[in-house]
Structure formats: C-alpha cells, structure tokens
Design a protein around this motif. Structure first.
Motif, PDB file in Angstrom:
ATOM      1  N   HIS A  62       0.824  -1.222   0.000  1.00  0.00           N
ATOM      2  CA  HIS A  62       0.000   0.000   0.000  1.00  0.00           C
ATOM      3  C   HIS A  62       0.851   1.263   0.000  1.00  0.00           C
ATOM      4  O   HIS A  62       0.313   2.367  -0.051  1.00  0.00           O
ATOM      5  CB  HIS A  62      -0.916  -0.003   1.228  1.00  0.00           C
ATOM      6  N   GLY A 108      -4.288  -2.384  -8.609  1.00  0.00           N
ATOM      7  CA  GLY A 108      -5.244  -3.072  -7.741  1.00  0.00           C
ATOM      8  C   GLY A 108      -5.540  -2.330  -6.448  1.00  0.00           C
ATOM      9  O   GLY A 108      -6.398  -2.747  -5.686  1.00  0.00           O
ATOM     10  N   HIS A 109      -4.827  -1.228  -6.194  1.00  0.00           N
ATOM     11  CA  HIS A 109      -5.108  -0.425  -4.994  1.00  0.00           C
ATOM     12  C   HIS A 109      -5.910   0.806  -5.401  1.00  0.00           C
ATOM     13  O   HIS A 109      -5.703   1.361  -6.471  1.00  0.00           O
ATOM     14  CB  HIS A 109      -3.806   0.011  -4.319  1.00  0.00           C
ATOM     15  N   ASP A 110      -6.801   1.236  -4.498  1.00  0.00           N
ATOM     16  CA  ASP A 110      -7.654   2.381  -4.803  1.00  0.00           C
ATOM     17  C   ASP A 110      -6.850   3.671  -4.954  1.00  0.00           C
ATOM     18  O   ASP A 110      -5.774   3.814  -4.375  1.00  0.00           O
ATOM     19  CB  ASP A 110      -8.686   2.577  -3.677  1.00  0.00           C
ATOM     20  N   ASP A 160      -9.191  10.843   0.065  1.00  0.00           N
ATOM     21  CA  ASP A 160      -9.886  10.128  -1.001  1.00  0.00           C
ATOM     22  C   ASP A 160     -11.387  10.317  -0.829  1.00  0.00           C
ATOM     23  O   ASP A 160     -11.827  11.143  -0.022  1.00  0.00           O
ATOM     24  CB  ASP A 160      -9.499   8.631  -1.026  1.00  0.00           C
ATOM     25  N   TRP A 162     -13.498   8.822   0.726  1.00  0.00           N
ATOM     26  CA  TRP A 162     -14.088   8.470   2.018  1.00  0.00           C
ATOM     27  C   TRP A 162     -13.947   9.565   3.051  1.00  0.00           C
ATOM     28  O   TRP A 162     -14.420   9.429   4.177  1.00  0.00           O
ATOM     29  CB  TRP A 162     -13.508   7.147   2.521  1.00  0.00           C
ATOM     30  N   GLU A 164     -11.395  11.405   4.843  1.00  0.00           N
ATOM     31  CA  GLU A 164     -10.452  11.797   5.885  1.00  0.00           C
ATOM     32  C   GLU A 164      -9.754  13.093   5.487  1.00  0.00           C
ATOM     33  O   GLU A 164      -9.230  13.206   4.376  1.00  0.00           O
ATOM     34  CB  GLU A 164      -9.388  10.698   6.076  1.00  0.00           C
TER      35      GLU A 164
ATOM     36  N   TYR B  68      -5.247   0.127   2.975  1.00  0.00           N
ATOM     37  CA  TYR B  68      -6.401   1.029   2.894  1.00  0.00           C
ATOM     38  C   TYR B  68      -7.446   0.570   1.886  1.00  0.00           C
ATOM     39  O   TYR B  68      -8.641   0.754   2.087  1.00  0.00           O
ATOM     40  CB  TYR B  68      -5.954   2.468   2.619  1.00  0.00           C
ATOM     41  N   THR B  69      -6.994  -0.042   0.790  1.00  0.00           N
ATOM     42  CA  THR B  69      -7.956  -0.469  -0.225  1.00  0.00           C
ATOM     43  C   THR B  69      -8.919  -1.517   0.345  1.00  0.00           C
ATOM     44  O   THR B  69     -10.097  -1.542  -0.010  1.00  0.00           O
ATOM     45  CB  THR B  69      -7.201  -1.036  -1.445  1.00  0.00           C
ATOM     46  N   ASN B  72     -11.550   0.043   2.222  1.00  0.00           N
ATOM     47  CA  ASN B  72     -12.560   0.569   1.294  1.00  0.00           C
ATOM     48  C   ASN B  72     -13.487  -0.535   0.804  1.00  0.00           C
ATOM     49  O   ASN B  72     -14.696  -0.330   0.666  1.00  0.00           O
ATOM     50  CB  ASN B  72     -11.886   1.251   0.102  1.00  0.00           C
ATOM     51  N   ARG B  75     -15.956  -1.043   3.415  1.00  0.00           N
ATOM     52  CA  ARG B  75     -16.994  -0.010   3.397  1.00  0.00           C
ATOM     53  C   ARG B  75     -18.023  -0.323   2.310  1.00  0.00           C
ATOM     54  O   ARG B  75     -19.226  -0.209   2.517  1.00  0.00           O
ATOM     55  CB  ARG B  75     -16.376   1.357   3.108  1.00  0.00           C
ATOM     56  N   ARG B  76     -17.505  -0.732   1.145  1.00  0.00           N
ATOM     57  CA  ARG B  76     -18.430  -1.006   0.034  1.00  0.00           C
ATOM     58  C   ARG B  76     -19.325  -2.191   0.350  1.00  0.00           C
ATOM     59  O   ARG B  76     -20.489  -2.220  -0.047  1.00  0.00           O
ATOM     60  CB  ARG B  76     -17.648  -1.226  -1.262  1.00  0.00           C
ATOM     61  N   ILE B  79     -22.118  -0.741   2.544  1.00  0.00           N
ATOM     62  CA  ILE B  79     -23.143   0.115   1.934  1.00  0.00           C
ATOM     63  C   ILE B  79     -23.847  -0.536   0.756  1.00  0.00           C
ATOM     64  O   ILE B  79     -24.900  -0.088   0.353  1.00  0.00           O
ATOM     65  CB  ILE B  79     -22.606   1.505   1.513  1.00  0.00           C
ATOM     66  N   SER B 180      -9.567   6.435  10.705  1.00  0.00           N
ATOM     67  CA  SER B 180     -10.502   7.078   9.783  1.00  0.00           C
ATOM     68  C   SER B 180     -11.652   6.129   9.428  1.00  0.00           C
ATOM     69  O   SER B 180     -12.776   6.576   9.214  1.00  0.00           O
ATOM     70  CB  SER B 180      -9.791   7.613   8.545  1.00  0.00           C
ATOM     71  N   TRP B 184     -15.653   6.835  10.026  1.00  0.00           N
ATOM     72  CA  TRP B 184     -16.631   6.625   8.953  1.00  0.00           C
ATOM     73  C   TRP B 184     -17.809   5.787   9.466  1.00  0.00           C
ATOM     74  O   TRP B 184     -18.969   6.088   9.170  1.00  0.00           O
ATOM     75  CB  TRP B 184     -15.949   5.932   7.760  1.00  0.00           C
TER      76      TRP B 184
END
Lengths: 350, 419
Positions: A62, A108-110, A160, A162, A164, B68-69, B72, B75-76, B79, B180, B184
C-alpha cells in the motif's frame, strides 16, 4: 537484475565540489561511520524491489508508489538518478492510474491523494509528463481528481472519496497541482484560510484547527503557504524558535516538545526552517552527525535513530536533510517539494 | 509525503540475513497472505461485495491494517448490501435539530425522523386520511416495522464494526486508516440510527480515547479523534450541548497524571476562551481563573524547570497579557497596571528559581522574553538595568545552549546588545 550503474557513474558536478571544498575537508576528517555510505545506500534502494521473498515486501504494498518516490528522490540526491530504470519506472507509475485520474499505491489499490502526489513527483523527476499525456490519462484528469477532493466549504482536502481530512492532503494537492501547472483548479484562498486556522499560539500548525503543533504538519502548512505565495501569514520568529527547540542533546530533531529525536524530522523541521530562513538557529554539524550515525554503512539505508532498522522513508528524509545541510557531493534539494532543485527548475522554470 | 505508515520506528537493527528455515517460513506466510489478497481482489474486481467478501476483509485487515484499499472494500460491502439502504427523507440526520422523540409524535408528514425512536411509535390513526384508509394504515405499519428491523440490523452491524477495530487500534495506535475507518462507521451511526442511540454510541468513544491516551498520553491521533468526537457530541445532529467543562476537567486530569504532557496543556489553551465565555465569567472570575492557572503552572515549573511543555503553557498565559488584540484573552479587562504587575511578579519569581537551577536554560529564555514583553507593553526600550540583565541572560544562554548559537547571535544583533 538491473545493470549496476553505481560504479559507472561517479561524476560530481564541478561547481558543487568548489562550493563545498571547505566543508569537504572538514567532513572527510570524520570517522568512517560518519561518512555518507553512498554506494551502500544506492544498492539498498535498488534492492528494495527484489525482496519478494520477504513478508514485509507484501505487507507494505500500500506504500509502493510512495516508496518509489522516496527511493528515487534519495537516488537523485545521491547523484545516481539512473540507478532505477527509467522506462520501467514510468510503466509502473502509469499502471497505478485509475480512470478518474487518481493513482493507487500499486495496481489493484484504490486511488488516493498520497499515491497520486507521489506519482506526479516521480513523473516530474524522470521528466515524463509527456508519457502521462500520451499513455496515461493526462494531466488534466489528474488535476481534476485532486481538485475533486477539496472541501469547498472549509478549503481543506480529503485523502480520497471516504473523506479523511488533514493538512497533509492539502499540501499534497498544492505540490502536485503546482507541478502540473493546474493550481487554478482549486480555491487557493480558501485553503490558505484553512491553514491560518490551524495555527497555534506557539507559532506552529496542526492536522486541523485546534490540533497541537507538530513538525510534520508544520512542514505541510509552511510549504503550502510557500507554494501559494502567502508566507507573510507565518509568525516567523515564534515558529523559528519552536522549530529550533526541536534539536535535542544528541543533535537529532524531535517532532514535538519532550519527544524522542527521529531522522525523518531532519527533513520536516529543517526544511521548514529553510523556508523561513532560520536554519542557522540549530547546530547543523551535530544534526549531520546524528543522521550519519543512523546509517547502516554496511548494508545501506538510514533508520529513525542510531542502531534501529533502516527503511526507505528514513533513508530518503535523512539524505534530503543532509542535502539541505550542504553535505558535500549531494545534489541540492528543494525545501518545498522535497525533490532535486534541478527538477523543480526544469518543471517550474525557477 | 508525511505518511509514516510502513516505516520502522524504534525497532532495533538486527542482522538482515535469515536462515533457510526462516526464509521458508516467510514464503509460507507470503503464500497465505497473497492467496487471501487475491480472493478479495478477485471479488472486488467483479463488484462482488457480499458477506463472504466482508469476512475475507476481516481476515486480511487483521494481518495488515494498513491496507487502505481493503478498508474501502469493507466499506463497500457495508453500503452495498449489509446495511439498509437509507430511503430519502428517512435519515435521522435530516431531522430538524429540534426534533426530539417526544416532541413530534403528532406530526404527520413524510419525515419519519421523529418516529424512529422505539419509545414513541407514532399514532397511525392521525396519519391516515383518504379513500383507502385501512390499506394505507397497514402499509404504514409495515413500513414502520421494516424500518425498525433495518435499524436494529444496522445498529448491530455498526457496533460490531466498532468492536472489530478496537484490537487493531490497540496494536497499531498510530495507523491513520483504522482511525478514519472508525470515524466513517460513526458517521453511518448518525445517518442510520435514531438520535438517542447514536448519541450513546458516540459517547462511548470518549472512553476509548481516554483508554488510548492512558497507553500513550501524547498520541496525536487519539487527541485529534477526541476533539472530533467532542465536536460531534456537541452538535445539533446529536442534540448535543457543550462539553467544554468536562473536557477542561479531562486536561486537568491528564496533567495531574503527568505534568510533562504538552498535548494536554495545548488542549487546555484551546478550551479556555470558550470555557470562560460559557461560564459567563465576569472580570473578577476571569482574574481569579488567570491567577489559578498561573499558580498551577508556577508550581509545575518549580519542579520541572527543564520541561518545555510547561514553559510553552506559561508563555501562553503571558501572551494573554501582551497580545490582547490578537488572541481571545483570558482577562481582556485587565488594566495596563495589572498587566505590568503580573509580568513583573512573574519575572521576579522566575529569577528566584535561578537560586536552585542556575543551569536551566529555559529560565534564562523566559526572563529574556518576559522582560521584552514588559517593554513592549509599556511601549519603551529596555532601561539600563534591564539591558544589563538581558546581556547577562543572553550570555548564559550562549554558554548553556551552544546548539542554538545562531539564534542568540541574531537576538544580540537585533536588540543591539552586542558589547
């Protein structure tokens, strides 16, 4: 394996040699462990992507794009910009880009602000904005992604989608957008107001309004104000004092009052002092020895303090600190962008 | 960038060579880790955010909370299926700030926010008009039931999420992503649950930050998180009221546990202006407050004259005397005479400290500063005696603190103190 460019390139620019001839003399009289182990560091950084049999390599994916930025910056400052292959570097960076323009830490990472900023910085260092245009999604799309993360009410930025928020992201946005020539996409005045709201009575700045002063956040706020051309908002005397008090007995700098010293603050504190013209308020020679004594002279790399495990983060900021300290043989670093001055000159024309 | 995740702090350097056995062990772990990672990515790439994927993220995040991904993806998952879909108008966060469970039971409108509380179901009779009264009534009742079930389900999930992150936070208290994510989740709490329930959940967060700050009194993540939690608890969204008194009390407690906690002193400096305003403190009360703070920090400095945390707070108090125009001051009504008296008194008692601690450089720095404050306040240059003192203190500073000799030289030059 990559070719070994370390032996091949031992050139030093003449003007630097001249400029630092006096210092070189005093630095060469230092004991062996207090010499910069340039070739060990170069090898260490080169080895980072070949450690796929180490668990940590996978746990830190990451941070891949950030890591590439830290490693590449260190190599550029060490005078070995070609030690990582340029074409593969560009390919990797572009492979991290998303449709929305943002970059993830690795494929593959956001997408995230932190990796997007690293991507822009890397592309700037290897002079590849053209590739971003022809093979990537283009500067404009990157700018759009970053601008979309500004909180238009408060002026600050999110990391991003989300949400923060942190002054790190604000600085990152200013850094990357200014390199791309797209700072006009965001509300600079609002962002500046937000930074002013993060100021504390001690002259420092925190993560958000109300937060305690912290050297890392001070760097982000002072650098963002510098990019915005609004340094007049800084309480130079008070901030300079606070920053100079970060130097503690062993010569290293800490991040907040009554905390331990750490090599990475050699960058956050020192660059901030540089931006406000007060680096002479600390003992540079002592800081230099502290950074040098945190090296692993044998296997390369720099750690947070002497005797600890090295990593590429501390290696980058240790070397960047040494460059600001005019350690001989290093390329000059830009105190606002933490990139070679030569890159900033080429990209921004200053 | 200033992201410290993944860097090594305070880990002793060891030989970087592994035995073949260790290497094999690493390879095994890598294989398992990557297999798990591949599974998560495989599903996420197909926009599959089912409960199976959710369970995989739990496993992966326990191995690597910095990913972090994967937060996420989690989170998805929440929701896009696990949590109820908030229907327009049904979100408690859209409720009027004044709506309380008891005050609006008779309101008949499309805004159901007030009826979300289980304590006060609305009277369906008052809401059914028109031709198909019975059907609408049944329909309404059913909707109401579904909503309550949804909320119970949501509440359960969200509280589980809060529990999930606790051990991770305890293990990685400086990991931005966990903090974080937790915020959320708490945002979802406000958006999906009735205000009294949401409020209870948010209130528990104060306990968490207290616990985290007991383990590391300076953790700035925990301090920042706490500020955020307090702000929310004070907001109309949670029908809040000011917590400034209890937060001030919290800093007092932290300071009494350890004087050298600048995070607590800092927090105090930020709370004071509001505290005094909300107390409607008159001039006399403000003066008493100022003196109490001065005594408190004076006693602390008496035992720790080398502690920067204490001197910064002392300086904050002194700045209240001189910078009245710039900052919200503790005692704006102090007369010039009072200000001068306080400064002189402080200068005197700090000088007394020198009898016990003549090598504490922060004492000389304070004397130097406050003498200049005094001159600034009186709009004059240092007199002969003061100039002599300043020179003497500066001499001590140069001697005791050669690392900052550049600063002392600048001071000497700027103030014309060179011999």
């Amino acid at each position: 394996m990559q070719p070994n460019p370390i032996q091949a390139s031992t050139h030093r620019t003449t003007h630097k040699t001249l400029k630092f001839s006096n210092m070189t003399q005093s630095f060469t009289s230092l004991p062996q462990e207090l010499q910069l182990a340039t070739s060990a560091h170069v090898k260490y950084i080169q080895s980072l992507d070949s450690r796929k049999d180490e668990y940590d390599y996978w746990l830190t994916e990451h941070l891949r794009l950030n890591g590439l930025y830290w490693g590449l910056t260190a190599l550029h400052l060490l005078g070995h910009p070609e030690a990582l292959p340029r074409a593969e570097t560009i390919d990797f960076v572009l492979s991290c880009q998303h449709e929305n323009g943002g970059f993830g830490a690795a494929p593959g990472h956001d997408a995230h602000m932190l990796s997007t900023v690293s991507a822009v910085q890397i592309l700037a260092m290897v002079d590849a904005f053209d590739d971003l245009e022809t093979r990537g999604r283009g500067k404009a799309q990157v700018g759009k992604y970053i601008a979309s993360l500004q909180n238009r009410q408060t002026g600050t930025f999110a990391g991003d989608e989300w949400g923060e928020e942190d002054t790190r992201f604000l600085y990152g946005a200013f850094n990357a957008l200014s390199l791309l020539g797209l700072l006009h996409l965001v509300d600079v005045d609002k962002a500046v107001d937000h930074i002013a709201a993060c100021a504390n009575f001690d002259g420092g700045y925190g993560v958000s309004p109300g937060a305690e002063s912290h050297s890392g956040q001070i760097f982000t706020c002072v650098a963002a104000l510098t990019i915005a051309g609004r340094k007049e908002l800084i309480d130079v005397d008070r901030l300079g004092r606070w920053l100079s008090e970060r130097q503690i007995a062993g010569g290293g700098l800490n991040g907040r009052p009554e905390k331990k010293e750490d090599v990475c603050y050699s960058w956050w504190v020192l660059s901030s002092l540089e931006m406000i013209g007060k680096t002479h308020w600390i003992d540079k020679a002592k800081l230099t020895s502290f950074i040098l004594s945190s090296q692993d002279t044998d296997k390369g790399g720099i750690s947070d303090r002497p005797g600890d495990m090295v990593d590429v983060w501390h290696t980058c900021f240790g070397i960047a600190g040494l460059s600001l300290l005019d350690y001989p043989g290093l390329e000059p670093v830009d105190e606002v962008y933490c990139m070679p001055k030569s890159t900033i000159k080429r990209v921004l024309g200053r | 960038m200033a992201d410290q995740g993944g860097s090594n702090h305070g880990i002793a350097r060891t030989s970087r060579t592994r035995t073949e056995e260790q290497r094999q062990k690493d390879l095994e772990r890598i294989k398992d880790y990557r297999a798990l990672e591949d599974q998560v990515r495989h599903h996420a790439a197909k926009n599959d955010y089912s409960s199976d994927v959710f369970a995989l993220t739990s496993k992966l995040l326990r191995l690597n909370p910095e990913y972090y991904t994967v937060w996420n993806v989690r989170r998805r998952c929440l929701i896009s299926g696990l949590l109820s879909k908030p229907s327009p108008g049904s979100s408690p966060s859209k409720a009027l700030p004044t709506s309380s469970p008891t005050a609006t039971t008779t309101t008949s409108s499309a805004d159901f926010s007030s009826s979300l509380s289980t304590e006060t179901p609305p009277a369906p009779e008052s809401q059914t008009t028109g031709k198909s009264g019975i059907t609408a009534e049944d329909d309404e009742e059913q909707k109401q039931q579904t909503r309550q079930q949804d909320q119970q389900n949501d509440q359960q999930i969200l509280q589980k999420e809060l529990h999930f992150t606790i051990p991770l936070l305890l293990e990685s208290p400086k990991c931005y992503w966990i903090w974080s994510y937790r915020l959320w989740i708490l945002k979802q709490v406000i958006e999906r649950l009735p205000v009294p329930v949401a409020r209870n959940i948010w209130e528990e967060e104060l306990g968490l930050t207290s616990k985290m700050l007991l383990r590391d009194q300076r953790n700035f993540h925990a301090w920042g998180y706490r500020r955020h939690v307090v702000e929310q608890l004070e907001s109309p969204e949670l029908e809040g009221k000011s917590l400034v008194e209890s937060e001030f009390e919290f800093t007092t407690k932290k300071i009494s546990q350890n004087l050298s906690n600048f995070s607590a002193w800092h927090s105090r400096s930020k709370l004071i202006p509001r505290l005094l305003d909300e107390r409607n403190a008159n001039d006399e009360a403000r003066k008493a407050f100022f003196e109490e703070e001065l005594n408190k920090i004076g006693e602390a400095i008496n035992v720790g004259p080398d502690d920067q945390s204490l001197w910064y707070y002392h300086q904050f108090l002194m700045l209240n005397l001189v910078n009245s125009a710039e900052h919200p001051t503790i005692a704006p009504a102090f007369t010039q005479e009072e200000r001068v008296t306080y400064l002189r008194r402080e200068i005197e008692s700090i000088q007394e400290l020198l009898e016990d601690y003549d090598d504490a450089k922060l004492i000389y720095e304070a004397l130097f500063d406050y003498t200049l404050y005094l001159c600034q306040l009186q709009g004059r240059k240092p007199n002969e005696q003061e100039e002599k003192d300043l020179k003497g203190w500066l001499g001590n500073l140069k001697k005791l603190d050669p690392m900052r000799s550049g600063r002392w030289a600048d001071l000497e030059r700027d103030l014309g103190l060179k011999e």
